[in-house]
Structure formats: structure tokens, C-alpha cells
Design a protein around this motif. Structure first.
Motif, PDB file in Angstrom:
ATOM      1  N   PRO A  47      33.111  37.937  54.778  1.00 43.39           N
ATOM      2  CA  PRO A  47      32.617  36.679  54.196  1.00 43.39           C
ATOM      3  C   PRO A  47      33.762  35.702  53.897  1.00 43.39           C
ATOM      4  CG  PRO A  47      31.727  38.552  53.000  1.00 43.39           C
ATOM      5  CD  PRO A  47      32.739  39.081  53.957  1.00 43.39           C
ATOM      6  N   LEU A  48      34.929  36.241  53.560  1.00 49.17           N
ATOM      7  CA  LEU A  48      36.071  35.366  53.302  1.00 49.17           C
ATOM      8  C   LEU A  48      36.519  34.660  54.572  1.00 49.17           C
ATOM      9  CD1 LEU A  48      38.112  37.641  50.876  1.00 49.17           C
ATOM     10  CD2 LEU A  48      36.637  35.704  50.297  1.00 49.17           C
ATOM     11  N   LEU A  49      36.497  35.383  55.679  1.00 48.63           N
ATOM     12  CA  LEU A  49      36.832  34.743  56.955  1.00 48.63           C
ATOM     13  C   LEU A  49      35.780  33.698  57.325  1.00 48.63           C
ATOM     14  CD1 LEU A  49      38.137  37.804  59.010  1.00 48.63           C
ATOM     15  CD2 LEU A  49      39.474  35.928  58.040  1.00 48.63           C
ATOM     16  N   GLY A  50      34.523  34.002  57.038  1.00 53.26           N
ATOM     17  CA  GLY A  50      33.469  33.015  57.253  1.00 53.26           C
ATOM     18  C   GLY A  50      33.674  31.779  56.395  1.00 53.26           C
ATOM     19  N   LEU A  51      34.076  31.998  55.157  1.00 50.10           N
ATOM     20  CA  LEU A  51      34.358  30.875  54.259  1.00 50.10           C
ATOM     21  C   LEU A  51      35.550  30.067  54.761  1.00 50.10           C
ATOM     22  CD1 LEU A  51      33.749  29.374  51.643  1.00 50.10           C
ATOM     23  CD2 LEU A  51      35.214  31.022  50.457  1.00 50.10           C
ATOM     24  N   LEU A  52      36.561  30.742  55.278  1.00 48.14           N
ATOM     25  CA  LEU A  52      37.713  30.046  55.849  1.00 48.14           C
ATOM     26  C   LEU A  52      37.261  29.163  57.010  1.00 48.14           C
ATOM     27  CD1 LEU A  52      40.750  29.513  56.105  1.00 48.14           C
ATOM     28  CD2 LEU A  52      40.876  31.559  57.558  1.00 48.14           C
ATOM     29  N   GLY A  53      36.413  29.708  57.858  1.00 44.07           N
ATOM     30  CA  GLY A  53      35.877  28.911  58.968  1.00 44.07           C
ATOM     31  C   GLY A  53      35.068  27.724  58.469  1.00 44.07           C
ATOM     32  N   THR A  54      34.334  27.911  57.392  1.00 39.85           N
ATOM     33  CA  THR A  54      33.566  26.822  56.795  1.00 39.85           C
ATOM     34  C   THR A  54      34.498  25.713  56.312  1.00 39.85           C
ATOM     35  OG1 THR A  54      31.836  28.345  56.107  1.00 39.85           O
ATOM     36  CG2 THR A  54      31.924  26.229  54.965  1.00 39.85           C
ATOM     37  N   VAL A  55      35.549  26.098  55.629  1.00 37.47           N
ATOM     38  CA  VAL A  55      36.523  25.113  55.128  1.00 37.47           C
ATOM     39  C   VAL A  55      37.167  24.383  56.297  1.00 37.47           C
ATOM     40  CG1 VAL A  55      38.725  24.857  53.924  1.00 37.47           C
ATOM     41  CG2 VAL A  55      36.930  26.308  52.954  1.00 37.47           C
ATOM     42  N   LEU A  56      37.564  25.116  57.340  1.00 41.28           N
ATOM     43  CA  LEU A  56      38.169  24.470  58.506  1.00 41.28           C
ATOM     44  C   LEU A  56      37.184  23.522  59.192  1.00 41.28           C
ATOM     45  CD1 LEU A  56      40.164  27.492  59.998  1.00 41.28           C
ATOM     46  CD2 LEU A  56      41.071  25.538  58.725  1.00 41.28           C
ATOM     47  N   GLY A  57      35.928  23.932  59.263  1.00 43.13           N
ATOM     48  CA  GLY A  57      34.896  23.052  59.841  1.00 43.13           C
ATOM     49  C   GLY A  57      34.715  21.789  59.022  1.00 43.13           C
ATOM     50  N   MET A  58      34.728  21.929  57.710  1.00 43.44           N
ATOM     51  CA  MET A  58      34.574  20.751  56.856  1.00 43.44           C
ATOM     52  C   MET A  58      35.808  19.855  56.936  1.00 43.44           C
ATOM     53  SD  MET A  58      31.554  21.063  56.005  1.00 43.44           S
ATOM     54  CE  MET A  58      31.434  19.596  55.013  1.00 43.44           C
ATOM     55  N   ILE A  59      36.968  20.437  57.102  1.00 50.70           N
ATOM     56  CA  ILE A  59      38.185  19.630  57.318  1.00 50.70           C
ATOM     57  C   ILE A  59      38.020  18.812  58.593  1.00 50.70           C
ATOM     58  CG2 ILE A  59      40.640  19.771  57.942  1.00 50.70           C
ATOM     59  CD1 ILE A  59      40.827  22.153  55.958  1.00 50.70           C
ATOM     60  N   GLU A  60      37.485  19.451  59.623  1.00 51.94           N
ATOM     61  CA  GLU A  60      37.229  18.754  60.888  1.00 51.94           C
ATOM     62  C   GLU A  60      36.247  17.601  60.682  1.00 51.94           C
ATOM     63  OE1 GLU A  60      37.890  17.918  64.754  1.00 51.94           O
ATOM     64  OE2 GLU A  60      38.861  19.552  63.696  1.00 51.94           O
ATOM     65  N   VAL A  61      35.205  17.820  59.886  1.00 55.03           N
ATOM     66  CA  VAL A  61      34.228  16.763  59.602  1.00 55.03           C
ATOM     67  C   VAL A  61      34.915  15.584  58.917  1.00 55.03           C
ATOM     68  CG1 VAL A  61      32.212  16.161  58.189  1.00 55.03           C
ATOM     69  CG2 VAL A  61      32.207  18.266  59.534  1.00 55.03           C
ATOM     70  N   PHE A  62      35.695  15.856  57.893  1.00 52.08           N
ATOM     71  CA  PHE A  62      36.360  14.766  57.165  1.00 52.08           C
ATOM     72  C   PHE A  62      37.410  14.078  58.027  1.00 52.08           C
ATOM     73  CE2 PHE A  62      34.678  17.075  53.419  1.00 52.08           C
ATOM     74  CZ  PHE A  62      33.898  16.030  52.920  1.00 52.08           C
ATOM     75  N   LYS A  63      38.051  14.824  58.896  1.00 50.74           N
ATOM     76  CA  LYS A  63      39.014  14.229  59.818  1.00 50.74           C
ATOM     77  C   LYS A  63      38.292  13.275  60.775  1.00 50.74           C
ATOM     78  CE  LYS A  63      42.168  15.822  63.365  1.00 50.74           C
ATOM     79  NZ  LYS A  63      42.646  17.023  64.035  1.00 50.74           N
ATOM     80  N   THR A  64      37.135  13.695  61.262  1.00 51.56           N
ATOM     81  CA  THR A  64      36.340  12.847  62.147  1.00 51.56           C
ATOM     82  C   THR A  64      35.859  11.602  61.411  1.00 51.56           C
ATOM     83  OG1 THR A  64      35.624  14.780  63.398  1.00 51.56           O
ATOM     84  CG2 THR A  64      34.308  12.797  63.650  1.00 51.56           C
ATOM     85  N   ILE A  65      35.424  11.746  60.181  1.00 46.18           N
ATOM     86  CA  ILE A  65      34.976  10.603  59.385  1.00 46.18           C
ATOM     87  C   ILE A  65      36.126   9.607  59.221  1.00 46.18           C
ATOM     88  CG2 ILE A  65      34.274   9.864  57.063  1.00 46.18           C
ATOM     89  CD1 ILE A  65      32.557  12.427  56.934  1.00 46.18           C
ATOM     90  N   ALA A  66      37.315  10.131  58.988  1.00 47.56           N
ATOM     91  CA  ALA A  66      38.476   9.252  58.804  1.00 47.56           C
ATOM     92  C   ALA A  66      38.819   8.514  60.091  1.00 47.56           C
ATOM     93  CB  ALA A  66      39.671  10.062  58.324  1.00 47.56           C
ATOM     94  N   GLU A  67      38.613   9.158  61.245  1.00 49.13           N
ATOM     95  CA  GLU A  67      38.994   8.553  62.512  1.00 49.13           C
ATOM     96  C   GLU A  67      37.934   7.608  63.067  1.00 49.13           C
ATOM     97  OE1 GLU A  67      39.958  11.799  65.110  1.00 49.13           O
ATOM     98  OE2 GLU A  67      41.768  12.320  63.989  1.00 49.13           O
ATOM     99  N   VAL A  68      36.644   7.999  63.034  1.00 47.32           N
ATOM    100  CA  VAL A  68      35.595   7.200  63.691  1.00 47.32           C
ATOM    101  C   VAL A  68      34.532   6.692  62.738  1.00 47.32           C
ATOM    102  CG1 VAL A  68      35.915   8.303  65.926  1.00 47.32           C
ATOM    103  CG2 VAL A  68      34.241   9.227  64.353  1.00 47.32           C
TER     104      VAL A  68
END
Length: 184
Positions: free
Chosen positions: A93-114
Motif C-alpha cells: 500500500p505504501l508503494l501504491g501511495l507513492l504512485g498516487t503522490v507521483l501521479g498527483m505531482i504529474e497532474v499539478f505539473k500539467t496544470i502549471a504547464e497547460v
């Protein structure tokens, strides 16, 4: 999980025919033949009984001590790989949570760019977050169930090993306490 399912069967560890044969030999006054049978059939049960039978001529205390020493050593095999299984169930579950955090970082990065108007760009990060969360849980849940099941099964087998070994020692007249039989 498969390894424990195959190797943690009580019938494999405590073969009823072998248990009965050894007990019958001891109760029938042939402890030396029982020792030979134990040597011919190495395993958890027979190794523990063998230690007790070999120490029995030195008295009840020596036989019990030999059984306890052998039992501590042999029963470690029953819990083999359970620590790894418990670790996998805790880390997944911790690895799943890490993936969730990385996915959300990707979302915020996309929001910042486009910006927020491009749903397809945002959905990639959200998808990554959900997939990794689900993957972590899909691994953790069965591992945790298996860990608890096999831990309890190993405990039951240990109790049965103790009971059966005490029965053999009682057959020699070296154990006075009745065993606590545990159902499997």
C-alpha cells in the motif's frame, strides 16, 4: 503464498501413519526401532521425537529439554517466508501511495504547464494515481490474508507437534503432563 500452501500442510509435517507407527513402537516397548524409524524418515516431527528418544535414557528432564531444543530449531521452518509475506503486505500500500503522490505531482505539473482546461492531459496523472493505488491494494490484501492464515496454521501445527511428541514421551514413561491437543 504457493510455497507456504504446499509446505505448511499438517499431513505433510505430521503424517498420521508415521505418527501412529512411532507411538505404537514406543508404547510396544521398542524405542530403538522408533529411533530407527525417525532416522529413516527425517522431518520436523521425527527430528523432534528422535531428540527426545535419544535423550530419554538420561531421564525425564533431559528428554524434555532435548525435545524443547529440537522443537525450537525445527519449528522455525514452519514460519519460513512469513516475514517476507508480512513485509510485502505492509509495503504494497505504501508503494501504491507513492504512485498516487507521483501521479498527483504529474497532474499539478500539467496544470502549471497547460492550465486546467485540457482534461486529457490531466487524466494521465489521475489515471497513474488510481492505477498505482489499486495495484498496491491488490497485492497487499491477499498477502495480508495469507500471512495471517499461515501464521495461525503454523501455530496450530506447533501445538500438534508438542502434543504428539509428549504422547511419545509418555509412552516411554518420561512425560507426566498430558498434551493439549489442537485441532487442525
Amino acid at each position: 503464498i504457493l510455497e507456504r500452501a504446499l509446505n505448511l500442510r499438517s499431513s505433510r509435517i505430521l503424517d498420521p501413519a508415521l505418527v501412529e507407527r512411532i507411538r505404537g513402537l514406543v508404547e510396544g516397548g521398542s524405542p530403538q526401532r522408533a529411533i530407527d524409524v525417525c532416522r529413516e524418515n527425517p522431518g520436523l516431527y521425527t527430528d523432534i521425537v528422535l531428540a527426545g528418544l535419544q535423550a530419554a535414557p538420561s531421564g525425564e528432564a533431559a528428554a524434555k529439554e532435548a525435545v524443547e531444543d529440537a522443537g525450537r530449531f525445527e519449528t522455525k521452518q514452519l514460519t519460513r517466508y512469513l516475514v517476507a509475506l508480512g513485509t510485502v503486505s505492509a509495503i504494497s500500500p505504501l508503494l501504491g501511495l507513492l504512485g498516487t503522490v507521483l501521479g498527483m505531482i504529474e497532474v499539478f505539473k500539467t496544470i502549471a504547464e497547460v492550465g486546467t482546461g485540457v482534461a486529457t492531459e490531466l487524466s494521465q496523472g489521475i489515471s497513474q494515481a488510481l492505477i498505482t493505488t489499486a495495484a498496491g491494494l491488490l497485492i497487499a490484501i491477499p498477502c495480508l490474508v495469507a500471512y495471517n492464515f499461515f501464521t495461525e496454521k503454523a501455530d496450530r501445527i506447533v501445538h500438534r507437534l508438542e502434543a504428539e511428541t509428549l504422547r511419545v514421551l509418555r509412552g516411554l514413561g518420561t512425560a507426566s503432563t498430558p498434551p493439549a491437543a489442537a485441532a487442525d
